[in-house]
Scaffold this active site. Structure first.
Site, PDB file in Angstrom:
ATOM      1  N   GLU A  90      47.391  48.812  29.323  1.00  0.00           N
ATOM      2  CA  GLU A  90      47.589  47.394  28.976  1.00  0.00           C
ATOM      3  C   GLU A  90      48.445  47.250  27.724  1.00  0.00           C
ATOM      4  OE1 GLU A  90      46.938  44.662  30.504  1.00  0.00           O
ATOM      5  OE2 GLU A  90      45.677  45.367  32.151  1.00  0.00           O
ATOM      6  N   HIS A 137      46.073  46.661  41.696  1.00  0.00           N
ATOM      7  CA  HIS A 137      44.815  46.262  42.315  1.00  0.00           C
ATOM      8  C   HIS A 137      44.639  46.924  43.674  1.00  0.00           C
ATOM      9  CE1 HIS A 137      44.381  42.342  39.766  1.00  0.00           C
ATOM     10  NE2 HIS A 137      43.815  43.393  39.184  1.00  0.00           N
ATOM     11  N   HIS A 160      40.765  51.113  35.968  1.00  0.00           N
ATOM     12  CA  HIS A 160      41.664  49.957  36.074  1.00  0.00           C
ATOM     13  C   HIS A 160      42.993  50.242  35.371  1.00  0.00           C
ATOM     14  CE1 HIS A 160      43.035  45.809  36.172  1.00  0.00           C
ATOM     15  NE2 HIS A 160      43.232  45.870  34.863  1.00  0.00           N
ATOM     16  N   ASN A 216      50.300  39.693  34.922  1.00  0.00           N
ATOM     17  CA  ASN A 216      49.961  40.411  36.149  1.00  0.00           C
ATOM     18  C   ASN A 216      50.935  41.555  36.451  1.00  0.00           C
ATOM     19  OD1 ASN A 216      47.694  38.866  36.753  1.00  0.00           O
ATOM     20  ND2 ASN A 216      48.912  37.309  37.803  1.00  0.00           N
ATOM     21  N   HIS A 244      49.838  44.753  38.114  1.00  0.00           N
ATOM     22  CA  HIS A 244      48.531  44.514  38.717  1.00  0.00           C
ATOM     23  C   HIS A 244      48.619  44.282  40.231  1.00  0.00           C
ATOM     24  CE1 HIS A 244      47.476  44.136  34.536  1.00  0.00           C
ATOM     25  NE2 HIS A 244      46.210  43.964  34.822  1.00  0.00           N
ATOM     26  N   ARG A 284      51.321  32.524  32.324  1.00  0.00           N
ATOM     27  CA  ARG A 284      50.317  33.563  32.173  1.00  0.00           C
ATOM     28  C   ARG A 284      50.387  34.604  33.294  1.00  0.00           C
ATOM     29  NH1 ARG A 284      44.216  32.116  30.061  1.00  0.00           N
ATOM     30  NH2 ARG A 284      43.379  34.228  29.969  1.00  0.00           N
ATOM     31  N   ARG A 317      25.750  23.767  29.199  1.00  0.00           N
ATOM     32  CA  ARG A 317      27.141  23.328  29.357  1.00  0.00           C
ATOM     33  C   ARG A 317      28.073  23.883  28.286  1.00  0.00           C
ATOM     34  NH1 ARG A 317      24.412  18.370  30.676  1.00  0.00           N
ATOM     35  NH2 ARG A 317      24.551  17.955  32.922  1.00  0.00           N
ATOM     36  N   LYS A 335      49.330  38.102  23.624  1.00  0.00           N
ATOM     37  CA  LYS A 335      48.379  37.457  24.541  1.00  0.00           C
ATOM     38  C   LYS A 335      48.065  36.038  24.058  1.00  0.00           C
ATOM     39  CE  LYS A 335      45.251  37.374  27.930  1.00  0.00           C
ATOM     40  NZ  LYS A 335      44.089  38.282  28.017  1.00  0.00           N
ATOM     41  N   GLU A 354      46.369  29.715  33.676  1.00  0.00           N
ATOM     42  CA  GLU A 354      47.082  30.657  34.545  1.00  0.00           C
ATOM     43  C   GLU A 354      47.837  29.936  35.667  1.00  0.00           C
ATOM     44  OE1 GLU A 354      46.103  35.240  35.698  1.00  0.00           O
ATOM     45  OE2 GLU A 354      44.654  33.737  36.350  1.00  0.00           O
ATOM     46  N   LYS A 409      38.975  33.751  29.883  1.00  0.00           N
ATOM     47  CA  LYS A 409      38.616  33.953  31.286  1.00  0.00           C
ATOM     48  C   LYS A 409      37.266  34.668  31.360  1.00  0.00           C
ATOM     49  CE  LYS A 409      41.757  35.355  34.217  1.00  0.00           C
ATOM     50  NZ  LYS A 409      42.901  36.112  34.809  1.00  0.00           N
TER      51      LYS A 409
END
Length: 542
Positions: free
Chosen positions: A361, A428, A441, A421, A424, A417, A297, A403, A413, A319
């Site tokens: 980025e 994507h 990417h 994106n 993106h 946040r 956990r 960040k 998010e 994340k």
């Protein structure tokens, strides 16, 4: 990091502390007296007896001039090194000066009868204790102001060599690293950025009161290089590192691989006080984070990113995830690390294309929220791409700080946040349509930024000058700003699957100006199709 130079009177333990410090850091150890002896093929006592002190000081100065050019080195100096200003100027230019001090009584106890110390024997003219005390007191009084001119002063009579080493490493941690705090509710951790700072990680784990069980998760090539140094450093600090290698690429981000890692940790009797260190790029960070979040956990996680993309983005924010059923990051969790350590020296072997990919980025961060960083990049982008440490530390620190602020506002998010994106939404789709083998990417994000900025301009949200500045910086970074050779139908299909066009509209962040992006802007399907169809380029260079 800069070298560590130990100065101090004879008998203060410079060699003992220096050897232990070098072992803990995985650095070289140099004793200037021993270097002089090797160069002259005679002991210090013999040099004094045959040639005199001035000759020895000249030989010592020549050794200093050469030693200071070495990297990652602990330098223990002779007690009289401080007598020549040129010596100290050279040593200080390339290192931190640490002075080891002690009261006269402690020094006398350590020196015994002074045998083997030519300066004491010559100065006292006898071995009687009273004369020895008088000589030590006089020399120490003369040199004390020179010994005090240091970056760090440690009284060795009040500590042990091990504690002295801990104090020096803590000093390095304060001086050699940029520290970005990340505060989420009642939790907090630090992002450290610097050049050559990886050896400081074991000391950080000590501060965190981590258990001795530590796993290093990485790819085999990294484990042979940076991983081997980290294993040695952890062992020198008393940790028991377990090394786990996983395949490179997205195939490692899977539930079967995660299950194998759970088994490895269980067999090694890892408990909730154990630590998992993710040494690698985004794949290792995501996988390691997911395993750390799930095992018992949740156990301690340390992110050590080795790509520019991971340093400025994926290692920060908690994340984690693995791919499943053909969907990227379908299974995951939010699990904040206990520390992120971004050592820019780890970027020295990164392929050029991956370096450029990470710049997407970096530029994205500047565009969405840091105009000062954007201006810095306009001046220094070539130095960043050439991996100049100063420039790398500057841009990574800026990106990590931004960040961190976003994560503090919106860990899960929900809204703020989403600004991350930017680029993106289209990116994507481009990545999926072109195929992962043809485009990275970061390249896809750069294309997404260029096209989304064009949409913003046509909607009247962004001025032409802002769009031009963004795209020019992307091009200077070696990034594409047009879609690779894919059919419009394939690209639109990927776009629809990614963001689900609803009622003929798509919503995503759009550029307003350098340093500002508007969230959830509606884009008509007709405009989106027009922009996608009108932006074509050839193959992306590798």
């Amino acid at each position: 990091m800069r070298n560590i130079v130990l100065i101090g009177f004879m008998g203060t333990g410079k060699s003992e502390v220096g050897r232990l410090l070098a072992r803990r850091l995985g650095w070289k150890f140099v004793d200037t007296d021993r270097r002089v002896e090797t160069r002259e093929r005679a002991s210090v006592a013999q040099i004094f007896a045959r040639r005199g002190e001035p000759y020895f000081r000249d030989a010592e100065a020549k050794v200093v001039a050469k030693v200071v050019m070495e990297r990652d080195t602990v330098i223990a100096t002779g007690g009289g090194i401080v007598l020549r200003p040129d010596n100290m100027l050279r040593l200080r230019r390339h290192g931190w000066i640490v002075s080891l001090t002690a009261p006269v009584e402690v020094i006398l106890t350590r020196l015994g009868d002074g045998e083997g110390r030519p300066l004491l024997r010559a100065a006292s003219g006898a071995s009687r204790r009273a004369d020895l005390r008088q000589t030590v007191t006089r020399l120490l009084s003369e040199r004390r102001p020179l010994y005090r001119d240091a970056d760090l002063i440690l009284d060795i009579s009040a500590t042990t060599p091990a504690r002295a080493v801990e104090a020096i490493v803590a000093f390095l941690g304060r001086r050699e690293r940029q520290v970005i705090p990340v505060r989420i509710d009642d939790r907090a951790y630090s992002v450290y950025v610097g050049d050559g700072i990886l050896p400081l990680l074991p000391a950080d784990l000590g501060v965190l009161e981590a258990g001795t069980h530590t796993a290093i998760l990485s790819h085999r090539p990294l484990l042979r290089a940076a991983g081997a140094k980290l294993v040695a450093a952890l062992a020198a600090w008393g940790f028991d590192p377990l090394v786990i290698d996983v395949p490179a690429g997205e195939r490692a981000k899977s539930l079967p691989v995660a299950a194998q890692l759970f088994t490895r940790l269980a067999r090694a009797r890892f408990d909730r006080n154990s630590t998992l260190v993710a040494l690698g790029g985004g794949v290792v960070g995501d996988l390691g984070g997911f395993v750390a979040a799930s095992y018992m956990r949740g156990i301690r996680l340390v992110q050590v990113p080795t790509t520019l993309l991971a340093m400025v983005d994926s290692s920060i924010g908690g994340k984690t995830g693995v791919n499943h059923a053909g969907v990227k990051n379908l299974v995951g969790a939010f699990h904040q690390p206990s520390e992120v350590l971004a050592d820019v020296r780890l970027l020295s072997t990164l392929p050029a294309r991956e370096m450029r990919s990470g710049m997407a980025e970096v530029i994205k961060t500047a565009v969405i929220g840091d105009p000062g960083l954007f201006e810095y990049l306009e001046r220094e982008v070539e130095n960043v791409l050439n991996r100049e440490p100063r420039a790398l530390v500057e841009v990574i620190t800026h990106c990590a700080a931004y960040k961190a602020r976003i994560v503090e506002l919106d860990e899960r998010e929900r809204r703020q946040r989403m600004v991350l994106n930017y680029g993106h939404t289209i990116g994507h789709a481009v990545e999926a349509a072109a195929g992962l083998s043809r485009i990275t990417h970061g390249e896809a994000v750069a294309i997404g930024m260029a096209l989304e900025a064009r949409i913003a301009q046509q909607l009247g949200l962004a001025a032409a000058d802002s769009v031009q500045r963004q795209n020019e910086l992307l091009r200077r970074a070696g990034l594409p700003t047009g879609v690779p050779r894919v059919s419009s139908r394939t690209l639109w299909r990927a776009m629809a699957l990614d963001k689900k066009v609803r009622n003929g509209m798509v919503r995503f962040p759009l550029l307003k100006g350098i340093g500002e992006v508007l969230l959830e802007q509606e884009v008509p399907e007709t405009l989106l199709r027009e922009v996608l169809a009108g932006a074509r380029v050839g193959r992306v260079r590798s």
